[in-house]
Design a protein around this motif. Sequence first.
Motif, PDB file in Angstrom:
ATOM      1  N   PRO A 142       0.829  -1.210   0.000  1.00 49.01           N
ATOM      2  CA  PRO A 142       0.000   0.000   0.000  1.00 49.01           C
ATOM      3  C   PRO A 142       0.860   1.255   0.000  1.00 49.01           C
ATOM      4  N   HIS A 180      -7.496  11.780   0.594  1.00 46.46           N
ATOM      5  CA  HIS A 180      -7.816  12.182   1.960  1.00 46.46           C
ATOM      6  C   HIS A 180      -8.248  13.647   2.006  1.00 46.46           C
ATOM      7  N   ALA A 206      -3.065   8.888  -2.100  1.00 44.90           N
ATOM      8  CA  ALA A 206      -3.652   8.718  -0.770  1.00 44.90           C
ATOM      9  C   ALA A 206      -3.832  10.075  -0.094  1.00 44.90           C
ATOM     10  N   LEU A 235      -4.387   7.265   6.862  1.00 42.54           N
ATOM     11  CA  LEU A 235      -5.009   6.057   6.339  1.00 42.54           C
ATOM     12  C   LEU A 235      -6.224   5.653   7.176  1.00 42.54           C
ATOM     13  N   VAL A 293      -7.858   1.401  -0.943  1.00 47.48           N
ATOM     14  CA  VAL A 293      -6.789   2.202  -0.326  1.00 47.48           C
ATOM     15  C   VAL A 293      -5.420   1.601  -0.626  1.00 47.48           C
ATOM     16  N   GLN A 332       1.091   9.568   8.742  1.00 47.38           N
ATOM     17  CA  GLN A 332       0.660   8.700   7.647  1.00 47.38           C
ATOM     18  C   GLN A 332      -0.376   7.681   8.117  1.00 47.38           C
ATOM     19  N   ARG A 333      -0.145   7.091   9.273  1.00 48.40           N
ATOM     20  CA  ARG A 333      -1.099   6.107   9.801  1.00 48.40           C
ATOM     21  C   ARG A 333      -2.440   6.780  10.120  1.00 48.40           C
ATOM     22  N   GLY A 392       2.455   1.956   6.033  1.00 46.03           N
ATOM     23  CA  GLY A 392       1.085   1.828   5.553  1.00 46.03           C
ATOM     24  C   GLY A 392       0.552   0.421   5.693  1.00 46.03           C
ATOM     25  N   ASP A 397       1.366   6.989  -2.745  1.00 45.83           N
ATOM     26  CA  ASP A 397       1.517   7.916  -1.617  1.00 45.83           C
ATOM     27  C   ASP A 397       0.791   9.232  -1.900  1.00 45.83           C
ATOM     28  N   LEU A 437      -2.919  -0.608   7.651  1.00 49.80           N
ATOM     29  CA  LEU A 437      -4.023  -1.344   7.041  1.00 49.80           C
ATOM     30  C   LEU A 437      -4.243  -2.690   7.730  1.00 49.80           C
TER      31      LEU A 437
END
Length: 415
Positions: free
Chosen positions: A102, A407, A403, A355, A395, A351-352, A108, A400, A112
């Motif tokens: 991902p 978002h 995403a 997601l 997703v 980043q987390r 990532g 990158d 996920l």
Amino acid sequence: MDAQELYDDAARERLVAEPPKRVDAPIRTPFERDRARVVHAAASRRLAAKTQVVDPQADDFVRNRLTHSLEVAQVARDLSRALGSQPDIAETAALAHDLGHPPFGHNGERALAALAEECGGFEGNAQTLRLLTRLEAKTFHADGHSVGLNLTRATLDACTKYPWTRAEAPAESGKFGVYADDLPVFAWLRSAAPPGTRQCLEAQVMDLADDVAYSVHDVEDGIVADRVDLTRLDPPAVWQTVREWYLPDASDADLDDVLAGLRTQGSWPTTPYDRSRRGQAALKNLTSDLIGRFCGAVQHATFAAGEGPFMRYAADLVVPDRTRLEIAVLKGIAAHYVMQAEDRLALMVRQRELLHELVAELLRRGPDALQRPLADDWHAAADDSARLRVVIDQVASLTDASAVSWHARLTVPGA
């Protein structure tokens, strides 16, 4: 015997039989066709904008998932040819091995995995199998379902780095290669495998090539990014990272000895990297020498262990313990100085969060927010668990940058 002749009709079989190509088309083996299908897949192009270790937009030099995969493929092809197996199979497996990963790299993937807990988890290698046999549509079964790229059994088996389910996954790693709803195709591709979880030889080659490229090139990227200086290492700190990330039982004494051995490599640097052309050449020579060192040791040990043929389940790749330790030392250096750097840790938290927010918003909005193929999957889903899997598929497919843009478009007012 030619390498092509070692592979029987079962190895060449596809999930859906295909008619012969027209007579004026170039003559290619089934495994050459597999390679072409992966090269031309949309998922392969997306790898160019997915993180390997450092954000691909951060520097023109650093590797992304696509350049990493190309380098793994080169190592795998050369080693496979040296062993006398079919190089197209190992190369295709290497080109495909990261397709399911991902956005935001392993960070990532961890995010996920937590988000997908209720639908069977997430694992980049299981996602690769799902993509090759379902999501990247090229061929359809008579009953109307996609069989993905419709690769041969031998190639799909070689792409299966972790040939076991989540329930069978080793506790220390949690890695697995197939989701529950992909078990039918997994059973088909593993039909020639012996009982248990043994990788075919070509998958072992791919796996080693990944480790070799990962260890050597991540250190190279770290050097160029001014995060790694091989002349000024802090071994005790690095060894702790090696144990936490890769080899929990490795002793300081063994790792000290391995590092001392690596430093005897003629191209190991004695002065810091200075970015000059001579410095660039020296760094390239180091990476080339290390790859040759590791692959040469494995080739020699494999030949010494048996007569072959070195293909499918007739033999196993032999990786000397010393070589495994050398690779782990390099991986530990990259992990300690690059992946655990404080500025990266803060970025990884964000980043987390991104997601988590994106998955939540897609679940709330449903099919209208998904790309058409995934919207169709949403409508066909039987329950909330299956719908969550659809959102995870969506997703996971993003780069990158996409995403971040998805978002912003879906969660930021006025964006």
